[in-house]
Design a protein around this motif. Structure first.
Motif: not given
Lengths: 794, 161, 265
Positions: C2-6, C8, C50
């Motif tokens: 599933y897509d997600f917000a990334y 960093r 991340d």
């Protein structure tokens, strides 16, 4: 021809450059403009009724182009998938043939059975939408335990096959065998399971298709071992697309091992849907999907008995086997445990009487079909296991017992009691060589030394025979095969002298682009870099049967030889004209036509040029052009044979087995390229050892879930499971094909399970273990040792 | 969620718009059309997808494209100096018949090069076999792959690669 | 997946803020477990944070007699670290046998310990060496850290910043790998430190556990002979197609003895 590149030479592979530089072209690599992506919704249940299937919410999701279900196929009158080999049971009745819908309509019959196809703008979109499909399942009890399939009360897989019985088949005369048993001095009995395997070619199955509205032509790219056969099945039986309107292309294919022979639901759907969607469709299996839906292999439950006289001469063998078909009959499923299995039960021996009874069962599991060796590994495992067990019981050296019963070299052609006539062979020198290479004499000392380190060391033999090079068409036709088993070749010279050779065989690792070119080079003298081997495209190659059953060289290579003979025959006529000689005086050698006894000569390239630019040419007698076709139908199977010796050590504290020495001596007849043959043997051995020690498909007995459903739970052979192997060859050329060759692709996998398991039993005998089933995992071995200890304590 | 990503692949600056969930291998194959890197499983076991990211061997199916932002990536396509001058590891694979169907080969070669370098060009058979734990091959039985890697180690050293 | 917000983030503080602000967020360190989990759609985080750019989480340093390893330190770094090899060679050995070379190049100690997979290797070392887990908010003793199957003492939004391992006088780790996955089916870490002897078992049960009887016997006599008659009950141990609970219980004994022998070498 030149020793460096002709027949018998170690020629490096033509195909390597593209594979080593990342420029191979596998199905998933195809760039298709405006492509859509397919995802298949699979059954999560082993057996269930579909009460309701609602795609309405899914159809509205972002990116979805179309959704198809089994009902759409019924409405479109799409046929079911077929089984192409009719096996007649012991009463002469054809096997039960339950329908195999491309996608389930009202019932799902194994975990992975296809329920719906979602086509969307991206793979993720398709997968997202598939999750929104609502399926209301009424879960039913499932028949998972093969041995109990015929029991009263076992869940039924198909109403068309009452009692889950597909056929009850036999070969041999039971009464004669029983009479021989009555007179036997010794009878060895053996119960064994031939464990179910999952092929796991490293490239997952994939398909892509596009439809050309203007011409009405379909193109299907498929990871197929036999594109012409796939096209034939789809055209004639399943989709009804006329054969000339369907082009099937199997480009670079990343391994097959049998699993890519068959016509599957998903590639059928991709092809069918391409015209309905109006855009190209791509589909590539995820590995977990491959685990569930690729046809599995093996899966037998067997009881065998061997009757011997007091000196250890085999008097008779009887075998009873239940073979798993899975939930539906796959393309060649019925033939594997009958004609490819029971006919091999003579092994390398003179056993005069053999009776085998095979019952094929339906279960709520993935379909089972041919997997590397297909039937022959199962037969070899029975024969070589029971022979070693008899040797141990009668306290005869296992090599000695084998030698005592080998078919003598003077007895060929040898008619076995189970239909086959072996054409050639010489078995004693093979086992002698293997024993020398494995230092059999030194084994007891090594066993003692291992014991001092706390290890149990064992040694095991397997002397296999296989019948491959499928096959004489009339023989297999009389046994129920739906197709002929010849192979085709076309040699097409271009005006500039280079040559394209079209073969109906297909390479998915077998190196045809190299070995077939070696044949052309050897026979016609064309330099290797002027030869292109073309395969895998129904639009450019003549109809052919593809590659499986170690047939490519023995049958496909022979077709190429036949075509070279036609080229030479035609070339002689042209050359005779050019040299103003009589055709009878023209000879051909090393790529040059000569007039016998003179220095007059003309190279083939010049003859080819003349054939395409026929200004000075015998047009009245000879057609222009240099393009010849040949079809070769073999006179018999070919019969590779050999002996493997496995030596291993077991750590009794953990049950871990380490193979310390593995020797294989084979007779493959003449060898075209020893480097490639060795590679085939290495790979085969590892697949067979994988079966013996590591691999096993495990379904939950009550739910039918595939427990070994990924590489996390299905133990794939890895580099550190093996030592380097010792190989050697003996050659008795095949007498009935023009190259004198036998097949080498399956031998390793056919012989090695028995070699390993005989070594396991040999190692464990001193601690009282009587029998270990495959795979002999650490757990399994440890439990066997523990069981023996418990028994001894009682 | 659409994100811009930029990195260097085989010495060339590349960029694209990806979803956060896009894996590095998908970026290579589907966005850049570099299909030499393969996908053979979905559990990070088979190693057909191995590439080099900033000098480390990684499975490109188990790293997001966005995680490789700004990285230097080397793939199987970036090894040979020219179509006629293969990397010594590629040459050793060819010379030793260490490939059959070719599908595991890109990852196998990438892992092998990394292995040789990590072991300072000195390897023995047991080490090679153990170090191949993350790469599956179904065709060769590993025999010739092991041979090829052992042969390539000194060849790489003398070629200075 | 599933897509997600990334995201960093560059600091622990920013990472923690993101994780606290987004209740469905997941932190990713090496991703060796999370990415396969996401690929199988077994998790659906709204956001993925991340930790790859958080420099302060990486690195290995010596603090007195302890080796302190940053949470984002890769297995390969631990395996090849001269400091770790000198102070606790068994820990370097363990790290060098996690997964395969590619996994070791991405997987991190913090990720492994925070995930607490029953078949992970590091929990054995953390418990046997009586390490201390440091997070952005506190220090947690090894015995308090691992709570059960995939369960730890970490609160939501709490990140492992480092793990401090006391130097061992003698230590060794013996793993019996699952034949298919190569994860630990049974892994026994035996350590003799200033604080005494510890025997920690991973892979065999739902969570790493200590074997008190072995520890007591080894405290008196640190030799494999001292524990040869000690068996552990199969009750409650993991059981699957590769190993029954009984087999695992047996292997704990074998691996423990082999670990002691190795530690004495």
């Amino acid at each position: 021809m030149t020793a460096a590149t002709g027949i018998g030479a170690r020629v490096l592979r033509t195909e390597d450059k593209r594979f080593l530089t990342g420029t191979g072209r596998y199905v998933d690599d195809l760039p298709l403009a405006r492509a859509t992506y397919a995802y298949f919704l699979r059954s999560p249940h082993a057996h269930a009724k579909i009460k309701n299937l609602d795609i309405s919410a899914a159809a509205k999701m972002s990116g979805v182009v179309n959704i198809f279900t089994g009902k759409d196929l019924v409405d479109a009158k799409v046929g079911g998938l077929i089984c192409g080999w009719v096996v007649k049971d012991k009463h002469g009745e054809p096997h039960k043939a339950p329908p195999h819908p491309v996608m389930a309509v009202d019932t799902v019959r194994y975990v992975g059975d296809t329920v719906a196809m979602v086509v969307a703008n991206s793979y993720d979109d398709a997968k997202d939408a598939a999750e929104a499909i609502k399926v209301d399942y009424d879960v039913q009890p499932a028949n998972i335990d093969l041995a109990k399939s015929f029991d009263k009360g076992s869940p039924q897989v198909h109403p068309e096959a009452p009692g889950n019985l597909i056929y009850d088949w036999e070969i041999g005369v039971k009464a004669d065998v029983e009479a021989a048993f009555a007179k036997a001095a010794h009878v060895t009995k053996l119960d064994l399971i031939n464990n179910r395997l999952i092929p796991n070619a490293m490239e997952p199955r994939a398909a892509a298709a596009e439809y050309d509205k203007g011409t009405g032509n379909y193109t299907l790219w498929s990871t197929s071992q036999n594109p012409h056969v796939l096209r034939l099945i789809l055209s004639a039986f399943v989709l009804g697309i006329p054969e000339h309107k369907l082009r099937v292309v199997a480009p670079d294919v990343g391994g097959g091992f049998g699993s890519k022979i068959f016509c599957y639901a998903d590639e059928t759907m991709v092809c069918w849907a391409a015209s309905r969607v109006g855009r190209p469709i791509k589909w590539t299996a995820e590995r977990s999907e491959s685990f569930q839906t690729d046809c599995h292999g093996r899966d037998h439950v067997t009881h065998a008995e061997l009757a011997l006289d007091k000196d250890g001469k085999f008097l008779a063998l009887k075998v009873e086997t239940i073979a798993n078909m899975g939930a539906y009959l796959s393309t060649f499923a019925t033939a594997v445990p009958t004609y490819l299995y029971a006919t091999l039960l003579a092994g390398q021996y003179t056993t005069p009487l053999i009776y085998a009874n095979v019952k094929a069962a339906l279960t709520h599991t993935a379909p089972v079909d041919a997997y590397r060796g297909a039937g022959r590994p199962e037969a070899t495992f029975v024969v070589e296991s029971i022979v070693s067990k008899a040797a141990a019981e009668m306290k005869i050296d296992p090599a000695e017992l084998r030698r005592k019963n080998f078919i003598p070299s003077t007895a060929f052609p040898y008619q076995t009691p189970v239909a086959l006539q072996y054409d050639s062979g010489n078995y004693p020198p093979i086992i002698d060589e293997a024993m020398k290479m494995a230092d059999y004499k030194g084994f007891e000392a090594r066993r003692t030394e291992a014991k001092s380190r706390g290890k149990l060391r064992g040694i095991g033999f397997s002397s296999y025979i296989e019948a491959c090079g499928l096959a004489p068409s009339q023989v297999v036709g009389s046994l129920g095969a739906g197709v002929g088993q010849w192979e085709s070749a076309q040699i097409k010279f271009n005006p500039t002298g280079n040559v394209q050779v079209m073969t109906g065989a297909h390479s998915h690792g077998q190196s045809h682009e190299t070995t077939f070119a070696q044949i052309i080079h050897d026979k016609l003298g064309v330099p290797m870099d002027q030869i292109e081997i073309v395969h895998g495209d129904t639009a450019t190659t003549p109809f052919g049967m593809g590659s499986y059953g170690s047939r490519s060289l023995a049958v496909g290579g022979s077709a190429i030889v036949k075509a070279t003979e036609k080229i030479i025959a035609k070339g002689k006529k042209v050359a005779a004209h050019l040299m103003e000689a009589s055709v009878a005086d023209v000879e051909f050698e090393n790529g040059v036509f000569k007039v016998t006894g003179t220095d007059k000569n003309v190279p083939l390239a010049q003859v080819v040029f003349a054939a395409y630019v026929p200004h000075n040419y015998p047009l009245a007698e000879v057609e222009p052009g240099m393009d010849e076709n040949a079809f070769y139908d073999p006179a018999n199977f070919v019969y590779p044979a050999g002996t493997q010796i496995c030596e291993l050590e077991i750590d009794p504290d953990t049950g871990t087995t380490e193979i310390v020495n593995f020797t294989a001596i084979d007779d493959f007849g003449n060898i075209i390229n020893p480097m490639i043959v060795e590679g085939q043997v290495h790979g085969g051995i590892v697949q067979g050892v994988g079966q013996a020690l590591l691999e096993g498909a495990v379904y939950d007995k009550s739910t039918g879930q595939l427990i070994s459903g990924s590489f996390m739970d299905y133990t794939m052979p890895r580099a550190d499971n093996f030592p380097s192997f010792k190989l050697g060859y003996k050659v008795t050329p095949c007498p009935h094909n023009p190259l004198g060759v036998k097949g080498c692709g399956e031998a390793g996998a056919i012989a090695s399970p028995a070699a390993v398991m005989n070594a396991i039993h040999n190692a464990l005998a001193p601690v009282g273990v009587k029998h270990v089933e495959m795979p002999a995992t650490p757990l399994n071995v440890w439990q066997s040792i523990k069981g023996a200890q418990r028994q001894a304590a009682e | 969620m659409s994100i811009s990503v930029a990195m260097t692949v085989n010495g060339k600056a590349v960029s694209g718009k990806v979803e956060a969930r896009t894996l590095l291998v998908q970026f290579l194959r589907e966005h850049l059309g570099m299909t030499g890197t393969h996908v053979g499983c979905d559990t990070s076991q088979c190693g057909a997808c191995v590439v080099d990211v900033d000098g480390k061997s990684v499975k490109s199916c188990t790293i997001l494209a966005v995680q490789a932002e700004g990285s230097k990536v080397i793939t199987i396509e970036g090894l040979a100096e020219s179509p006629d001058k293969l990397h010594p590891m590629q040459e050793a694979f060819r010379e030793n018949h260490a490939l059959q169907c070719g599908f595991c080969t890109p990852g196998m070669v990438m892992s092998a090069i990394d292995m040789v370098k990590r072991h300072n060009y000195q390897l023995d058979e047991a080490t090679v076999r153990r170090e191949l734990e993350g790469n599956l091959c179904r065709c060769t039985g590993y025999h010739n792959i092991v041979k090829a890697i052992l042969a390539a180690a000194p060849a790489m050293k003398s070629a200075g690669v | 997946m599933y897509d997600f917000a990334y995201h960093r983030p560059k600091s622990v503080a920013d990472a923690v803020k993101l994780l606290k602000d987004k209740p469905e967020a997941r932190a990713i360190s090496g991703g060796m477990t999370l990415i396969p989990t996401l690929k199988q759609r077994l998790a659906r985080p709204s956001d993925v944070v991340d930790l790859g750019a958080v420099k302060e989480l990486s690195g290995i340093k010596l603090e007195g007699t302890n080796v302190v390893i940053g949470g984002m330190t890769k297995h390969a770094e631990v395996a090849t670290s001269a400091d770790v090899k000198a102070a606790i060679p068994a820990l370097a050995h363990l790290a060098g046998h996690i997964g395969d070379p590619q996994v070791r190049n991405r997987g991190t100690i913090g990720g492994s310990v925070a995930n607490n997979d029953p078949a992970a290797d590091y929990p054995g070392a953390v418990v046997a060496l009586n390490a201390t887990v440091t997070t952005n908010t506190r220090k947690i003793a090894a015995d308090e850290f691992f709570k059960g199957l995939f369960e730890t003492a970490l609160a939501d939004g709490e990140l492992i910043t480092s793990i401090s391992f006391p130097k061992a006088e003698k230590a060794a780790y013996m793993k019996f790998p699952n034949p298919a996955s190569r994860y630990a089916m049974v892994g026994v870490f035996v350590a003799k430190t200033a604080a005494g002897v510890r025997v920690a078992v991973t892979g065999a049960g739902p969570c790493v556990f200590r074997v008190k009887a072995m520890e007591d016997a080894l405290a008196k006599n640190f030799s494999s002979a001292a524990i040869k008659d000690i068996t552990i009950p199969a009750d409650g141990l993991n059981s699957d197609i590769h190993g029954s609970a009984e087999y695992r219980a047996h292997l704990v004994g074998v691996m423990a003895r082999r670990a002691v022998d190795a530690a004495n070498k």
